[in-house]
Design a protein around this motif. Sequence first.
Motif, PDB file in Angstrom:
ATOM      1  N   LEU A 186       0.832  -1.197   0.000  1.00  0.00           N
ATOM      2  CA  LEU A 186       0.000   0.000   0.000  1.00  0.00           C
ATOM      3  C   LEU A 186       0.872   1.255   0.000  1.00  0.00           C
ATOM      4  N   ALA A 187       0.480   2.229  -0.820  1.00  0.00           N
ATOM      5  CA  ALA A 187       1.199   3.498  -0.875  1.00  0.00           C
ATOM      6  C   ALA A 187       0.197   4.637  -0.973  1.00  0.00           C
ATOM      7  N   PRO A 188       0.581   5.827  -0.512  1.00  0.00           N
ATOM      8  CA  PRO A 188      -0.255   7.005  -0.773  1.00  0.00           C
ATOM      9  C   PRO A 188      -0.141   7.389  -2.245  1.00  0.00           C
ATOM     10  N   TRP A 189      -1.223   7.947  -2.780  1.00  0.00           N
ATOM     11  CA  TRP A 189      -1.225   8.319  -4.202  1.00  0.00           C
ATOM     12  C   TRP A 189      -0.764   9.753  -4.366  1.00  0.00           C
ATOM     13  N   ASN A 190      -0.239  10.051  -5.541  1.00  0.00           N
ATOM     14  CA  ASN A 190       0.204  11.398  -5.874  1.00  0.00           C
ATOM     15  C   ASN A 190       1.435  11.816  -5.075  1.00  0.00           C
ATOM     16  N   ASP A 191       2.155  10.846  -4.507  1.00  0.00           N
ATOM     17  CA  ASP A 191       3.369  11.094  -3.728  1.00  0.00           C
ATOM     18  C   ASP A 191       4.470  10.245  -4.342  1.00  0.00           C
ATOM     19  N   LEU A 192       5.253  10.835  -5.230  1.00  0.00           N
ATOM     20  CA  LEU A 192       6.239  10.065  -5.982  1.00  0.00           C
ATOM     21  C   LEU A 192       7.321   9.486  -5.090  1.00  0.00           C
ATOM     22  N   GLN A 193       7.759  10.221  -4.081  1.00  0.00           N
ATOM     23  CA  GLN A 193       8.805   9.711  -3.211  1.00  0.00           C
ATOM     24  C   GLN A 193       8.318   8.495  -2.431  1.00  0.00           C
ATOM     25  N   ALA A 194       7.099   8.570  -1.906  1.00  0.00           N
ATOM     26  CA  ALA A 194       6.553   7.432  -1.167  1.00  0.00           C
ATOM     27  C   ALA A 194       6.395   6.218  -2.072  1.00  0.00           C
ATOM     28  N   PHE A 195       5.981   6.451  -3.318  1.00  0.00           N
ATOM     29  CA  PHE A 195       5.865   5.343  -4.273  1.00  0.00           C
ATOM     30  C   PHE A 195       7.228   4.730  -4.562  1.00  0.00           C
ATOM     31  N   THR A 196       8.208   5.568  -4.806  1.00  0.00           N
ATOM     32  CA  THR A 196       9.563   5.083  -5.093  1.00  0.00           C
ATOM     33  C   THR A 196      10.100   4.261  -3.923  1.00  0.00           C
ATOM     34  N   ASP A 197       9.855   4.737  -2.714  1.00  0.00           N
ATOM     35  CA  ASP A 197      10.320   4.014  -1.522  1.00  0.00           C
ATOM     36  C   ASP A 197       9.619   2.667  -1.384  1.00  0.00           C
ATOM     37  N   ALA A 198       8.312   2.621  -1.662  1.00  0.00           N
ATOM     38  CA  ALA A 198       7.569   1.358  -1.546  1.00  0.00           C
ATOM     39  C   ALA A 198       8.083   0.334  -2.547  1.00  0.00           C
ATOM     40  N   VAL A 199       8.356   0.775  -3.770  1.00  0.00           N
ATOM     41  CA  VAL A 199       8.898  -0.137  -4.780  1.00  0.00           C
ATOM     42  C   VAL A 199      10.269  -0.648  -4.344  1.00  0.00           C
ATOM     43  N   ALA A 200      11.091   0.228  -3.796  1.00  0.00           N
ATOM     44  CA  ALA A 200      12.437  -0.169  -3.366  1.00  0.00           C
ATOM     45  C   ALA A 200      12.376  -1.201  -2.243  1.00  0.00           C
ATOM     46  N   ARG A 201      11.410  -1.059  -1.334  1.00  0.00           N
ATOM     47  CA  ARG A 201      11.293  -2.021  -0.224  1.00  0.00           C
ATOM     48  C   ARG A 201      10.919  -3.408  -0.719  1.00  0.00           C
ATOM     49  N   HIS A 202      10.285  -3.492  -1.889  1.00  0.00           N
ATOM     50  CA  HIS A 202       9.811  -4.784  -2.404  1.00  0.00           C
ATOM     51  C   HIS A 202      10.389  -5.061  -3.787  1.00  0.00           C
TER      52      HIS A 202
END
Length: 434
Positions: A186-202
């Motif tokens: 799960l990630a917040p939307w419209n937040d590129l840094q949070a998305f990038t971090d979530a992808v990196a964790r997985h």
Amino acid sequence: MARNQEHSDAMYARAREVIAGGVSSDARRLPGTPIYVDHASGSRLWDVDGNGYIDYVLGQGPAILGHSPDVLAEAVSAQMRRGVTYSAQHLAEIEVAERMRSMVPCAELIRFNSVGSEAAHAAIRLARGHTGRAKILKFEGHYHGWFDPVLFSVHPPLDQAGPADHPVLVPGSGGQQQNQAADLVLAPWNDLQAFTDAVARHRGEIAAVVMEPVLCNSGAITPDDAYLAAVRQICDDEGILLIFDEVITGFRLAPGGAQERLGITPDIGVFGKAMAGGMQVSALAGKAEVMESIASGKVSHAGTFNSHPVAMAGARAVLEVLDEKREDIYPEMERRGRRLMNGIAAIASRLGVPMLVQGTGHLFQIYLTDAADVRDYREFATTDRSTMTRLHGLLLDEGINMVPRGLWFLSSAHTDADVDQTLTAFETALARLR
């Protein structure tokens, strides 16, 4: 002025005796008696008590040509005389697929279902089967059907949702098992840094990223400039499939949906609602390389009512109109929608009611808030939704039907006279609310 609801009240009491909760979908629950429709035509519907409404719900969006358009009624009636269901192939499914391929950027190969939840579920299975990976990244506030594996953190209570940049998965219903979220990220939307971090964790584990490309189930939120392009690039770099859930936006924001309007092509698209003007059709469409996993039998996709002949006849007729009359339909729908948006905002300002109006015109959301913008679910959740429910009821009294959470859909049947009447009614309702 309160509406007469004598017959509706009686029907609701009768329904509660035999239908759980008195309604057949939780989306139709209202604080009081729901609308019992007698008939609908064009931009309007009438209830069993004779009350008329200018309708901006449109069946939650499908009736893009208005209610009961002749082209749809004639196509469906003609097919009913040829056969209702075959469990076999027929010409209409080929023609609808050909039309979709010519309209939708990602639609190189297509499969059909009956409802959006089925097609979204098929897209996720396809992504896992094609990539050999298990995890799906979804976004807080986005809805991809009511099935257990994805009904998480659609509208979670904020006190249960965790940190804004690292939200936690919250089940959307009793009966869901928390372990069904084991392969969801799960990630917040419209937040590129949070998305990038979530992808990196997985990294190396995510099969697909799925989103509403314009968030319609928690407002009417268009993504930030360059956000979708960056997500597309990260998915390409990481071998992740990008899924656009266009059940609402498909064939509504443009003939090719949000992906055409926003200029970003996903690997897989999910469609429904407007594609058949009110008939029960959904579609899974994607790039040939990905869809080959279904074509080859590697990934299973089945259903007794897939490519239902009557529904497909409706889709064929509606898509032909939307495609061939696109230059008449879409600009006018957007113009009238934006005129309505601007008029609502002006009325709210004049009456001193804090209100934000966002959207494309083809669909838009009103929020009761002092905020200058709403960019994601959490900002949507902090708007005054309880008062919005009251406004919905007051608008019904004035003959205007919108989605209770404040979402409005336009159709090609709405006229400038409808907009004028709506603005007059809106001012009366908002003054009563104030």
